[in-house]
Design an enzyme around this catalytic site. Sequence first.
Site, PDB file in Angstrom:
ATOM      1  CB  ILE A   1      -0.964  -0.002   1.194  1.00  0.00           C
ATOM      2  CG1 ILE A   1      -1.781  -1.288   1.230  1.00  0.00           C
ATOM      3  CG2 ILE A   1      -1.918   1.193   1.114  1.00  0.00           C
ATOM      4  CD1 ILE A   1      -2.691  -1.417   2.453  1.00  0.00           C
TER       5      ILE A   1
ATOM      6  CB  ALA B   1       2.727  -2.471   9.532  1.00  0.00           C
TER       7      ALA B   1
ATOM      8  CB  THR C   1       7.830  -3.666  12.754  1.00  0.00           C
ATOM      9  OG1 THR C   1       9.072  -4.314  12.497  1.00  0.00           O
ATOM     10  CG2 THR C   1       7.522  -2.704  11.613  1.00  0.00           C
TER      11      THR C   1
ATOM     12  CB  THR D   1      -5.774  -3.182   9.962  1.00  0.00           C
ATOM     13  OG1 THR D   1      -6.604  -4.267   9.540  1.00  0.00           O
ATOM     14  CG2 THR D   1      -5.270  -3.493  11.363  1.00  0.00           C
ATOM     15  CG  ASP D   2     -11.074  -4.216   8.519  1.00  0.00           C
ATOM     16  OD1 ASP D   2      -9.986  -4.828   8.532  1.00  0.00           O
ATOM     17  OD2 ASP D   2     -11.995  -4.499   7.731  1.00  0.00           O
ATOM     18  CD  GLU D   3      -6.756  -8.359   9.678  1.00  0.00           C
ATOM     19  OE1 GLU D   3      -6.329  -9.195  10.499  1.00  0.00           O
ATOM     20  OE2 GLU D   3      -6.362  -8.282   8.504  1.00  0.00           O
TER      21      GLU D   3
ATOM     22  CE1 TYR E   1      -1.106  -5.940  10.781  1.00  0.00           C
ATOM     23  CE2 TYR E   1      -3.221  -7.013  10.386  1.00  0.00           C
ATOM     24  CZ  TYR E   1      -2.348  -5.959  10.161  1.00  0.00           C
ATOM     25  OH  TYR E   1      -2.716  -4.916   9.345  1.00  0.00           O
TER      26      TYR E   1
ATOM     27  CE  LYS F   1      -1.371  -1.416  11.608  1.00  0.00           C
ATOM     28  NZ  LYS F   1      -0.331  -0.536  10.984  1.00  0.00           N
TER      29      LYS F   1
ATOM     30  CE1 TYR G   1      -4.980 -21.372   6.115  1.00  0.00           C
ATOM     31  CE2 TYR G   1      -5.334 -19.007   6.200  1.00  0.00           C
ATOM     32  CZ  TYR G   1      -4.481 -20.096   6.234  1.00  0.00           C
ATOM     33  OH  TYR G   1      -3.134 -19.899   6.383  1.00  0.00           O
TER      34      TYR G   1
ATOM     35  NE  ARG H   1     -11.146 -11.480   6.588  1.00  0.00           N
ATOM     36  CZ  ARG H   1     -11.705 -12.278   7.494  1.00  0.00           C
ATOM     37  NH1 ARG H   1     -13.015 -12.210   7.731  1.00  0.00           N
ATOM     38  NH2 ARG H   1     -10.974 -13.144   8.182  1.00  0.00           N
TER      39      ARG H   1
END
Length: 350
Positions: free
Chosen positions: A18, A89, A106, A130-132, A155, A159, A212, A219
Site C-alpha cells: 500500500i 508494518a 515494528t 486496519t479494521d482487524e 498482528y 496495530k 481456509y 471481508r
Amino acid sequence: MRTSEQNVLLVTGGCGFIGSQFVRWWLGREPGDRIVVLDHLTYAGRVENLTGLWEHPHLSFHHADVADEEAVRRICTEEAVTAIVNFAAESHVDQSIVSPLAFTRTNVLGTHVLLEVARTLGLRFHQVSTDEVYGDVPAPQRRTERDVLVPRSPYAASKAAAEHLVQAYFETYALHVTVTRGSNTVGPYQYPEKVLPLFATNALLGHPLPLYGDGHQQRDYMHVDDHCAAIALVLRRGQPGEIYNVGTGCEMSNLELARTVLDTLHADPALIQHVADRPGHDRRYAVDTARLGALGWTPRFTPDQAVARAAAWYPENRWWWEPIRAGAFRAFYRQQYEGRAAWTPPGAES
C-alpha cells in the site's frame, strides 16, 4: 496538510504494497510536493514496487528501520519533513502467529519512535491501521470508530497497541494525528503471502488454491487505489485526533474471492482446495464508513470489481512475482500450506 507551500511527506514502508501505491498516487496528483520513502526492505518491502519512479525529481529514499530513532530523526531533519505517513508494518496474520515478536517491534515500537520524532520536531502524523483491530464482527453489525477494539491475532493486537499510542500523543501532547482503519486491500505489487496474490499466482502456476475452512469468512475487499485516495482525503480534510474507517461498505466471502480470481484468469474452478482453518480466524469484518463519507469519500470499486481488477494485474506482470515465488517464499509456502490437512466442508460429501 499545508497547501500554500510544499509538503514533504515521510512515507514509512514506502516500498511495501500500500505504501508504494500511495507514493505513486501522491506524486501523480501533487506535483509540487516531495516524498521521502523510508523502508527497511524486509522481505515484503521491495525496490521493484517503485519501478518507474526512482528518477522522479521529488522522490528520495532512505534505507532505515522505523525503530531506529536516531536514523528517523536525522532523515526528518535533513529532508525538512512536514508530515509522517506511517505504512511501515509487519502485516500478515499467518506470519504473526509464527513470529509474533517481530510484529511488536515494528508495529508498536516503530510507531512509538515515529510519534516521538513527530512530537519533538512538530510534525503532522498519520497512522495507517486496519479494521482487524475490531476483531470478529457478527452480522449484521458494523463497527464504528468509537467501538471497543477486540483484536484476536498478534498482528491485530500490535496495530491496536500502536493506535493507543497515537491517541495518547494526541491527548497528552496535542500532536496533530489522524488514523485510518482500512479494510482488506488488494491490487498490484501485493506480496503473494496475502490471499489474492497467493490465489492469483497459484492459479497461473496451476497449483491448488488453499482456502481456509469453509471459505465463508466475510471481508470488505477494497482496491488499493481507493485506499490511497481515502488516506489522501484524511490528510487534507481529517480532523486532528480523529479516526476514519475505510472500506466499500460491502462484503464478499473468501470463497467468492477465490471464484472471482479463477474466473478472471480463466482457470479451473476445481483448483479450490479447502484446508484446515488457521487459529483464531475472524469470520467477518465490517465497518461503518459514514465518518469518511462526510469528508466526501466515495469508493470507485466494489469488492467484486476490486478483486477482478487486482487479479488481472498478475498475468501481465510475471517479471515481478515469479522471482518471489521461486525464491525464499517457497519455504514459507511449504511450512504454511503443504503440511496443512485437507478439509471437507460439511455436506460436501453428499
